[in-house]
Scaffold this motif. Structure first.
Motif, PDB file in Angstrom:
ATOM      1  N   LEU A 362      38.372  25.936  80.183  1.00 45.91           N
ATOM      2  CA  LEU A 362      37.800  25.548  78.901  1.00 45.91           C
ATOM      3  C   LEU A 362      36.285  25.429  79.006  1.00 45.91           C
ATOM      4  N   PRO A 363      35.541  26.139  78.180  1.00 45.73           N
ATOM      5  CA  PRO A 363      34.087  25.959  78.162  1.00 45.73           C
ATOM      6  C   PRO A 363      33.724  24.617  77.529  1.00 45.73           C
ATOM      7  N   GLU A 364      32.510  24.219  77.709  1.00 45.77           N
ATOM      8  CA  GLU A 364      32.098  22.886  77.266  1.00 45.77           C
ATOM      9  C   GLU A 364      32.163  22.731  75.759  1.00 45.77           C
ATOM     10  N   ASP A 365      31.962  23.817  75.016  1.00 41.83           N
ATOM     11  CA  ASP A 365      31.980  23.696  73.563  1.00 41.83           C
ATOM     12  C   ASP A 365      33.393  23.520  73.005  1.00 41.83           C
ATOM     13  N   LYS A 366      34.408  23.583  73.860  1.00 44.92           N
ATOM     14  CA  LYS A 366      35.769  23.331  73.416  1.00 44.92           C
ATOM     15  C   LYS A 366      36.252  21.945  73.825  1.00 44.92           C
ATOM     16  N   CYS A 367      35.320  21.078  74.193  1.00 47.77           N
ATOM     17  CA  CYS A 367      35.647  19.700  74.542  1.00 47.77           C
ATOM     18  C   CYS A 367      35.617  18.824  73.290  1.00 47.77           C
ATOM     19  N   PHE A 368      36.459  17.822  73.262  1.00 43.90           N
ATOM     20  CA  PHE A 368      36.410  16.805  72.218  1.00 43.90           C
ATOM     21  C   PHE A 368      36.993  15.520  72.787  1.00 43.90           C
ATOM     22  N   PRO A 369      36.674  14.369  72.208  1.00 43.16           N
ATOM     23  CA  PRO A 369      37.014  13.082  72.850  1.00 43.16           C
ATOM     24  C   PRO A 369      38.489  12.856  73.097  1.00 43.16           C
ATOM     25  N   GLN A 370      39.368  13.408  72.257  1.00 46.43           N
ATOM     26  CA  GLN A 370      40.805  13.166  72.427  1.00 46.43           C
ATOM     27  C   GLN A 370      41.444  14.040  73.501  1.00 46.43           C
ATOM     28  N   LEU A 371      40.680  14.922  74.112  1.00 48.54           N
ATOM     29  CA  LEU A 371      41.249  15.901  75.043  1.00 48.54           C
ATOM     30  C   LEU A 371      41.411  15.330  76.452  1.00 48.54           C
ATOM     31  N   THR A 372      42.566  15.578  77.044  1.00 51.87           N
ATOM     32  CA  THR A 372      42.829  15.257  78.451  1.00 51.87           C
ATOM     33  C   THR A 372      43.337  16.521  79.130  1.00 51.87           C
ATOM     34  N   VAL A 373      42.661  16.935  80.192  1.00 48.30           N
ATOM     35  CA  VAL A 373      43.043  18.140  80.919  1.00 48.30           C
ATOM     36  C   VAL A 373      43.592  17.736  82.290  1.00 48.30           C
ATOM     37  N   LEU A 374      44.800  18.188  82.604  1.00 48.83           N
ATOM     38  CA  LEU A 374      45.435  17.911  83.883  1.00 48.83           C
ATOM     39  C   LEU A 374      45.438  19.168  84.742  1.00 48.83           C
TER      40      LEU A 374
END
Length: 398
Positions: A362-374
């Motif tokens: 995931l690139p940085e522009d696809k980050c948002f506060p509710q996201l958790t990546v495992l």
């Protein structure tokens, strides 16, 4: 850069606002422990973001409550002295998700093979192996995510390079298999591109394929070579086991086609209740929620799917669950495709948390506060180890 969101703290737990059951939580942990081989860990980049307290979208960063766990104590290649390691196993990575490949290699205790990948001025791809693979078992790690066609062509060229370099076997590791959705003829004069992609991988010279959570298991029959199908559910289940959970829990399938997946997930969550969203698709990447089968009123709902693309299906399902009285809605999926306008939909406030794996970088522009990546690196690494040692892959999930 692998953009991820740090693991949720206690504020995003599955603890019901009205009641909780510690006995249910303890029994859930005991049941979930059976599905923890290998254990889930956050990716190194995710931990770095959490430790630095990086802000994303102007919101307060989450507190990293999930600590990385050491690999299981069984014999691993990483436990052997370097001079005793099996030099016949080679791991190479394409450009699609190199951080995941680095985590896999680190878990196995080997270095990523040296490879040169570049583009000519007209866009043609050039690949050169910079170390010998003669007589070796080669594993090529490359998800066929966006840009799909470039990553797929890059994979073909890597396979051909290994074949011409006299590799003993070539195993293609595809954490996310593109074109898998086109697995049947729904209308006249349509191609079945899942079968075409399978044929091309075989003709390029691959001997075996490892895929994770393919969109439809019928596509596994399109391959004329052995296929090992692994699941991302243990990674997500292990993360959920670290959270306080209420007994008022229901697992929801966002469409009828995902009922088998949701039922298996609910069974591992202490036989949680199951609900189904009746969806009628009007076109590609377009859907309309029509009805809800099951009861979600006053419960915490977990929407489970194999991928999130434009997020139209899952956000419409979440809105319906809210209308039907669900206290909170969590989204879980293996593949975070996140095509526009997915980010706007997922970060709109309908979800308490969106839990995905790092099968796609995931690139940085696809980050948002509710996201958790495992991280699914340990899961893939265990599979590679079992394949290389002629072991049973299904034993990982038992």
């Amino acid at each position: 850069m692998a953009a991820t969101a740090a693991a949720a703290g206690t504020g995003s737990s599955f603890l019901s606002p009205r009641r909780s059951n510690s006995a249910a939580s303890l029994s859930f942990r005991a049941a979930a422990s059976r599905f923890r081989s290998p254990r889930c860990v956050l990716g190194s980049e995710q931990l770095r973001v959490a430790q630095e307290g990086k802000r994303m979208g102007g919101a307060e960063p989450r507190v990293a409550a999930w600590t990385p766990k050491m690999p299981a104590p069984e014999a691993r290649l990483a436990a052997l002295p370097r001079e005793l390691r099996d030099s016949r196993m080679k791991i190479f990575s394409g450009t699609a998700n190199r951080p995941l490949a680095q985590e896999i290699a680190a878990y196995l205790g080997v270095d990523i093979g040296k490879i040169l990948i570049k583009r000519f001025a007209d866009g043609e791809i050039y690949v050169q192996l910079q170390e010998s693979v003669r007589g070796c078992d080669v594993f090529l790690i490359q998800p066929t995510c966006s840009p799909v066609n470039e990553n797929l062509m890059e994979l073909f060229i890597m396979i051909d390079a290994c074949r011409r370099a006299s590799a003993r076997s070539i195993t293609v590791v595809i954490p996310y298999f593109g074109y898998a959705r086109a697995d049947r003829k729904a209308q006249g004069r349509e191609p079945i591109t899942a079968k075409l992609a399978a044929n091309l991988l075989t003709e390029a010279g691959s001997d075996r394929v490892i895929v994770c959570d393919i969109h439809s298991t019928q596509a596994l029959g399109y391959f004329d070579i052995p296929v090992d199908h692994i699941y991302g559910q243990p990674v997500i289940l292990d993360y959920l086991a670290s959270k306080t959970i209420s007994e008022d829990l229901v697992v929801v399938s966002p469409d009828v086609g995902g009922v088998v997946r949701a039922r298996a997930f609910a069974k591992k969550l202490l036989n949680a209740r199951l609900a189904i969203v009746d969806k009628r698709r009007q076109g590609h990447n377009m859907s309309e929620v029509m009805n809800l089968i099951g009861d979600v009123k006053g419960k915490v709902a977990i929407l489970i799917d194999d991928m999130i693309d434009t997020a139209g299906t899952i956000t419409s399902a979440a809105a319906l669950l809210k209308q039907e009285g669900a206290e909170a809605v969590y989204a879980c999926c293996t593949h975070a495709v996140f095509s526009p306008p997915a980010i706007e939909r997922l970060s709109g406030g309908v979800f308490e948390e969106v839990i995905v794996t790092n099968s796609i970088l995931l690139p940085e522009d696809k980050c948002f506060p509710q996201l958790t990546v495992l991280s699914m690196a340990n899961l893939v690494a265990e599979t590679i180890w079992h394949v290389h040692r002629d072991g049973s892959v299904s034993s990982i999930f038992q």
